[in-house]
Scaffold this motif. Structure first.
Motif, PDB file in Angstrom:
ATOM      1  N   HIS A 118       0.591  -1.163   0.530  1.00 23.69           N
ATOM      2  CA  HIS A 118      -0.110  -0.070  -0.005  1.00 23.69           C
ATOM      3  C   HIS A 118       0.750   1.244  -0.087  1.00 23.69           C
ATOM      4  CE1 HIS A 118      -3.472   2.628   0.836  1.00 23.69           C
ATOM      5  NE2 HIS A 118      -2.801   3.298   1.899  1.00 23.69           N
ATOM      6  N   TYR A 119       1.782   1.248   1.180  1.00 25.82           N
ATOM      7  CA  TYR A 119       2.458   2.882   1.620  1.00 25.82           C
ATOM      8  C   TYR A 119       3.486   2.648   0.036  1.00 25.82           C
ATOM      9  CZ  TYR A 119       1.298   3.931   5.681  1.00 25.82           C
ATOM     10  OH  TYR A 119       0.298   4.384   6.241  1.00 25.82           O
ATOM     11  N   VAL A 147       0.239   9.864   2.522  1.00 29.53           N
ATOM     12  CA  VAL A 147      -0.358   7.847   1.811  1.00 29.53           C
ATOM     13  C   VAL A 147      -1.882   7.898   2.871  1.00 29.53           C
ATOM     14  CG1 VAL A 147      -0.288   5.302   1.951  1.00 29.53           C
ATOM     15  CG2 VAL A 147       1.648   7.250   1.549  1.00 29.53           C
ATOM     16  N   PRO A 148      -3.040   7.893   1.964  1.00 24.69           N
ATOM     17  CA  PRO A 148      -4.114   7.590   2.839  1.00 24.69           C
ATOM     18  C   PRO A 148      -4.751   5.996   3.613  1.00 24.69           C
ATOM     19  CG  PRO A 148      -3.965   6.761   0.260  1.00 24.69           C
ATOM     20  CD  PRO A 148      -2.964   7.607   0.516  1.00 24.69           C
ATOM     21  N   MET A 149      -4.708   6.801   5.240  1.00 24.48           N
ATOM     22  CA  MET A 149      -5.696   5.336   5.488  1.00 24.48           C
ATOM     23  C   MET A 149      -7.061   5.700   5.619  1.00 24.48           C
ATOM     24  SD  MET A 149      -4.032   3.176   6.881  1.00 24.48           S
ATOM     25  CE  MET A 149      -2.517   2.709   7.096  1.00 24.48           C
ATOM     26  N   GLU A 150      -7.768   4.408   5.410  1.00 26.60           N
ATOM     27  CA  GLU A 150      -8.855   4.915   5.840  1.00 26.60           C
ATOM     28  C   GLU A 150      -9.188   4.561   7.162  1.00 26.60           C
ATOM     29  OE1 GLU A 150     -11.557   2.506   3.875  1.00 26.60           O
ATOM     30  OE2 GLU A 150     -10.757   3.487   1.519  1.00 26.60           O
ATOM     31  N   ARG A 151     -10.424   5.705   7.650  1.00 28.85           N
ATOM     32  CA  ARG A 151     -10.798   5.313   9.096  1.00 28.85           C
ATOM     33  C   ARG A 151     -11.364   3.858   9.195  1.00 28.85           C
ATOM     34  NH1 ARG A 151     -11.193  10.678  11.741  1.00 28.85           N
ATOM     35  NH2 ARG A 151     -13.022   9.452  13.185  1.00 28.85           N
ATOM     36  N   THR A 152     -11.085   3.464  10.607  1.00 28.22           N
ATOM     37  CA  THR A 152     -11.361   2.101  10.258  1.00 28.22           C
ATOM     38  C   THR A 152     -13.054   2.268  11.292  1.00 28.22           C
ATOM     39  OG1 THR A 152     -11.566   1.749  12.526  1.00 28.22           O
ATOM     40  CG2 THR A 152      -9.116   1.634  11.572  1.00 28.22           C
ATOM     41  N   SER A 153     -14.092   1.167  11.761  1.00 30.79           N
ATOM     42  CA  SER A 153     -15.221   0.983  11.904  1.00 30.79           C
ATOM     43  C   SER A 153     -15.355   1.141  13.257  1.00 30.79           C
ATOM     44  CB  SER A 153     -15.871   0.010  11.438  1.00 30.79           C
ATOM     45  OG  SER A 153     -15.253  -1.108  12.346  1.00 30.79           O
ATOM     46  N   ASP A 154     -14.186   1.658  13.894  1.00 25.23           N
ATOM     47  CA  ASP A 154     -14.196   1.160  15.302  1.00 25.23           C
ATOM     48  C   ASP A 154     -14.326   2.707  15.290  1.00 25.23           C
ATOM     49  OD1 ASP A 154     -13.397   1.768  18.242  1.00 25.23           O
ATOM     50  OD2 ASP A 154     -11.994  -0.070  18.043  1.00 25.23           O
ATOM     51  N   GLU A 155     -14.916   3.719  15.922  1.00 22.90           N
ATOM     52  CA  GLU A 155     -15.026   4.746  16.629  1.00 22.90           C
ATOM     53  C   GLU A 155     -13.954   5.362  17.245  1.00 22.90           C
ATOM     54  OE1 GLU A 155     -15.957   7.590  13.719  1.00 22.90           O
ATOM     55  OE2 GLU A 155     -16.098   6.431  12.858  1.00 22.90           O
TER      56      GLU A 155
END
Length: 216
Positions: free
Chosen positions: A58-59, A85-93
């Motif tokens: 990814h990186y 580098v984009p790192m998407e937020r997780t489903s765990d807020e």
């Protein structure tokens, strides 16, 4: 010893896999950041190795600088100033609030306005290597860059021993944070009453190593 960009992606993967295969805190973060169930961490070394390869791929594919020293004894992934580098937020807020939002607020407070930074996503030393000084070579290169360019360096330490190593090179811990509470225990075992892990958001500001040398 020099620190250079990698030419052998496979060799870099193996070094990183060897470095992180047994780390409980790393296993938690690798699963969480890649949207995998925490049970994946207990499926064996091959599952963890696959997550590590995913990170490097990814990186690499998003323009990060992957470097090595000591013939791949130490490998590091750096994002460059102005090229995150984009790192998407997780489903765990709850995790997002700690790992993304809180960290962003600390960086905004600590790093002078208008100063960009290099971000160290991962650095690992292959325990199978006998080369000495490879980790120092990586930090020597990037602290010199930071000093010369007037930029900061940012990282998260995920163990106390790593925190102490980074402090030696001039990084200062500006935020001690907890993650994985109520999910895993300190050994990484799934536990709804687990204490989780402790992390440290650390920043190197230009001239920090010179100040350390002067103080010594």
């Amino acid at each position: 010893m020099s620190c250079e960009q990698i030419e052998d992606f496979e060799k870099a993967c193996v070094a990183m896999q060897n470095a992180f295969r047994d780390g409980a805190a790393y296993q938690y973060l690798a699963c969480k950041l890649q949207g995998k169930p925490l049970t994946v961490a207990h499926e064996g070394p091959a599952a963890i190795d696959a997550l590590t390869r995913n990170f490097l791929t990814h990186y690499r594919d998003h323009g990060a600088e992957i470097v090595h020293a000591g013939d791949y004894s130490t490998v590091a992934i750096w994002t460059l100033p102005g090229k995150s580098v984009p790192m998407e937020r997780t489903s765990d807020e709850r995790f997002n609030a700690t790992f993304f939002d809180e960290s962003a607020a600390v960086k905004q407070r600590v790093i002078p306005q208008g100063m960009d930074y290099y971000y160290l996503f991962m650095i690992g030393r292959d325990p199978q290597s006998t080369a000495k000084g490879s980790t120092r070579a990586v930090f020597d290169k990037y602290t010199r860059l930071a000093d010369a360019e007037g930029r900061a360096l940012v990282l998260e330490a995920i163990t106390e021993s790593a925190r102490d190593v980074y402090a030696y090179f001039g990084f200062v811990n500006y935020n001690t944070f907890r993650y994985g509470m109520g999910e895993v225990d300190a050994a990484g075992r799934i536990d709804p009453e687990g204490e989780g892990h402790t992390g440290y958001l650390m920043v190197y500001l230009p001239g920090a190593r010179e100040k350390l040398s002067s103080a010594a």
